[in-house]
Scaffold this motif. Structure first.
Motif, PDB file in Angstrom:
ATOM      1  N   ILE A  25       0.850  -1.189   0.000  1.00 33.07           N
ATOM      2  CA  ILE A  25       0.000   0.000   0.000  1.00 33.07           C
ATOM      3  C   ILE A  25       0.889   1.244   0.000  1.00 33.07           C
ATOM      4  O   ILE A  25       1.824   1.344   0.797  1.00 33.07           O
ATOM      5  CB  ILE A  25      -0.945  -0.002   1.212  1.00 33.07           C
ATOM      6  CG1 ILE A  25      -1.918  -1.158   1.073  1.00 33.07           C
ATOM      7  CG2 ILE A  25      -1.702   1.303   1.324  1.00 33.07           C
ATOM      8  CD1 ILE A  25      -2.841  -1.328   2.247  1.00 33.07           C
ATOM      9  N   PRO A  26       0.618   2.209  -0.895  1.00 34.04           N
ATOM     10  CA  PRO A  26       1.471   3.402  -1.017  1.00 34.04           C
ATOM     11  C   PRO A  26       1.161   4.448   0.042  1.00 34.04           C
ATOM     12  O   PRO A  26       0.792   5.572  -0.254  1.00 34.04           O
ATOM     13  CB  PRO A  26       1.139   3.917  -2.421  1.00 34.04           C
ATOM     14  CG  PRO A  26      -0.297   3.549  -2.583  1.00 34.04           C
ATOM     15  CD  PRO A  26      -0.441   2.217  -1.883  1.00 34.04           C
ATOM     16  N   ALA A  27       1.269   4.064   1.294  1.00 26.86           N
ATOM     17  CA  ALA A  27       0.970   4.987   2.389  1.00 26.86           C
ATOM     18  C   ALA A  27       1.859   4.632   3.575  1.00 26.86           C
ATOM     19  O   ALA A  27       2.229   3.477   3.753  1.00 26.86           O
ATOM     20  CB  ALA A  27      -0.496   4.878   2.782  1.00 26.86           C
ATOM     21  N   PRO A  28       2.187   5.627   4.372  1.00 29.77           N
ATOM     22  CA  PRO A  28       2.961   5.332   5.583  1.00 29.77           C
ATOM     23  C   PRO A  28       2.086   4.593   6.588  1.00 29.77           C
ATOM     24  O   PRO A  28       0.871   4.509   6.420  1.00 29.77           O
ATOM     25  CB  PRO A  28       3.345   6.721   6.101  1.00 29.77           C
ATOM     26  CG  PRO A  28       2.316   7.633   5.529  1.00 29.77           C
ATOM     27  CD  PRO A  28       1.885   7.036   4.233  1.00 29.77           C
ATOM     28  N   PRO A  29       2.690   4.060   7.653  1.00 31.35           N
ATOM     29  CA  PRO A  29       1.877   3.431   8.695  1.00 31.35           C
ATOM     30  C   PRO A  29       0.783   4.396   9.168  1.00 31.35           C
ATOM     31  O   PRO A  29       0.942   5.615   9.089  1.00 31.35           O
ATOM     32  CB  PRO A  29       2.882   3.155   9.809  1.00 31.35           C
ATOM     33  CG  PRO A  29       4.208   3.083   9.120  1.00 31.35           C
ATOM     34  CD  PRO A  29       4.110   4.024   7.946  1.00 31.35           C
ATOM     35  N   ALA A  30      -0.309   3.859   9.647  1.00 30.12           N
ATOM     36  CA  ALA A  30      -1.513   4.646   9.947  1.00 30.12           C
ATOM     37  C   ALA A  30      -1.234   5.886  10.801  1.00 30.12           C
ATOM     38  O   ALA A  30      -1.609   6.989  10.421  1.00 30.12           O
ATOM     39  CB  ALA A  30      -2.553   3.761  10.623  1.00 30.12           C
ATOM     40  N   LEU A  31      -0.592   5.719  11.952  1.00 28.34           N
ATOM     41  CA  LEU A  31      -0.386   6.855  12.846  1.00 28.34           C
ATOM     42  C   LEU A  31       0.534   7.901  12.221  1.00 28.34           C
ATOM     43  O   LEU A  31       0.256   9.100  12.288  1.00 28.34           O
ATOM     44  CB  LEU A  31       0.168   6.388  14.191  1.00 28.34           C
ATOM     45  CG  LEU A  31       0.317   7.469  15.246  1.00 28.34           C
ATOM     46  CD1 LEU A  31      -1.016   8.169  15.507  1.00 28.34           C
ATOM     47  CD2 LEU A  31       0.856   6.883  16.528  1.00 28.34           C
ATOM     48  N   ALA A  32       1.602   7.443  11.570  1.00 27.27           N
ATOM     49  CA  ALA A  32       2.517   8.392  10.929  1.00 27.27           C
ATOM     50  C   ALA A  32       1.822   9.132   9.787  1.00 27.27           C
ATOM     51  O   ALA A  32       2.031  10.327   9.586  1.00 27.27           O
ATOM     52  CB  ALA A  32       3.752   7.661  10.410  1.00 27.27           C
ATOM     53  N   GLY A  33       0.991   8.448   9.047  1.00 28.83           N
ATOM     54  CA  GLY A  33       0.262   9.084   7.953  1.00 28.83           C
ATOM     55  C   GLY A  33      -0.706  10.140   8.443  1.00 28.83           C
ATOM     56  O   GLY A  33      -0.795  11.237   7.890  1.00 28.83           O
ATOM     57  N   ALA A  35      -0.510  11.719  11.313  1.00 29.92           N
ATOM     58  CA  ALA A  35       0.277  12.825  11.866  1.00 29.92           C
ATOM     59  C   ALA A  35       0.799  13.729  10.744  1.00 29.92           C
ATOM     60  O   ALA A  35       0.807  14.955  10.885  1.00 29.92           O
ATOM     61  CB  ALA A  35       1.443  12.278  12.695  1.00 29.92           C
ATOM     62  N   GLY A  36       1.205  13.133   9.623  1.00 31.04           N
ATOM     63  CA  GLY A  36       1.678  13.925   8.495  1.00 31.04           C
ATOM     64  C   GLY A  36       0.581  14.799   7.910  1.00 31.04           C
ATOM     65  O   GLY A  36       0.799  15.967   7.594  1.00 31.04           O
ATOM     66  N   ILE A  37      -0.601  14.239   7.765  1.00 31.21           N
ATOM     67  CA  ILE A  37      -1.731  15.002   7.223  1.00 31.21           C
ATOM     68  C   ILE A  37      -2.094  16.150   8.160  1.00 31.21           C
ATOM     69  O   ILE A  37      -2.317  17.282   7.723  1.00 31.21           O
ATOM     70  CB  ILE A  37      -2.939  14.080   6.988  1.00 31.21           C
ATOM     71  CG1 ILE A  37      -2.637  13.116   5.837  1.00 31.21           C
ATOM     72  CG2 ILE A  37      -4.202  14.880   6.693  1.00 31.21           C
ATOM     73  CD1 ILE A  37      -3.621  11.990   5.707  1.00 31.21           C
ATOM     74  N   VAL A  38      -2.140  15.872   9.459  1.00 31.34           N
ATOM     75  CA  VAL A  38      -2.453  16.914  10.436  1.00 31.34           C
ATOM     76  C   VAL A  38      -1.371  17.992  10.405  1.00 31.34           C
ATOM     77  O   VAL A  38      -1.674  19.180  10.461  1.00 31.34           O
ATOM     78  CB  VAL A  38      -2.613  16.318  11.850  1.00 31.34           C
ATOM     79  CG1 VAL A  38      -2.683  17.396  12.912  1.00 31.34           C
ATOM     80  CG2 VAL A  38      -3.867  15.439  11.912  1.00 31.34           C
ATOM     81  N   GLY A  39      -0.111  17.580  10.281  1.00 31.96           N
ATOM     82  CA  GLY A  39       0.985  18.549  10.221  1.00 31.96           C
ATOM     83  C   GLY A  39       0.885  19.470   9.014  1.00 31.96           C
ATOM     84  O   GLY A  39       1.093  20.677   9.121  1.00 31.96           O
TER      85      GLY A  39
END
Length: 55
Positions: A25-33, A35-39
């Motif tokens: 899946i072309p996405a980071p692990p759930a929590l990191a993803g 956190a990135g979107i929120v950032g």
């Protein structure tokens, strides 16, 4: 609201296709993803806030 629905549909289709083709899946692990979107969102809002104060 239209963008949210289109994004959700696109994500579902991409997830389905990647799983069907047995690709990672072309996405980071759930929590990191998340956190990135929120950032990114907070960075945009902070920039808008600074621009509002600058005027």
């Amino acid at each position: 609201m239209k963008e949210v629905v289109l994004s959700l549909i696109t994500g579902i289709v991409v997830g389905f296709l990647f799983t069907l083709l047995r690709l990672p899946i072309p996405a980071p692990p759930a929590l990191a993803g998340i956190a990135g979107i929120v950032g990114v969102y907070l960075g945009m809002r902070l920039f808008q806030w600074f621009m509002m104060l600058w005027k």
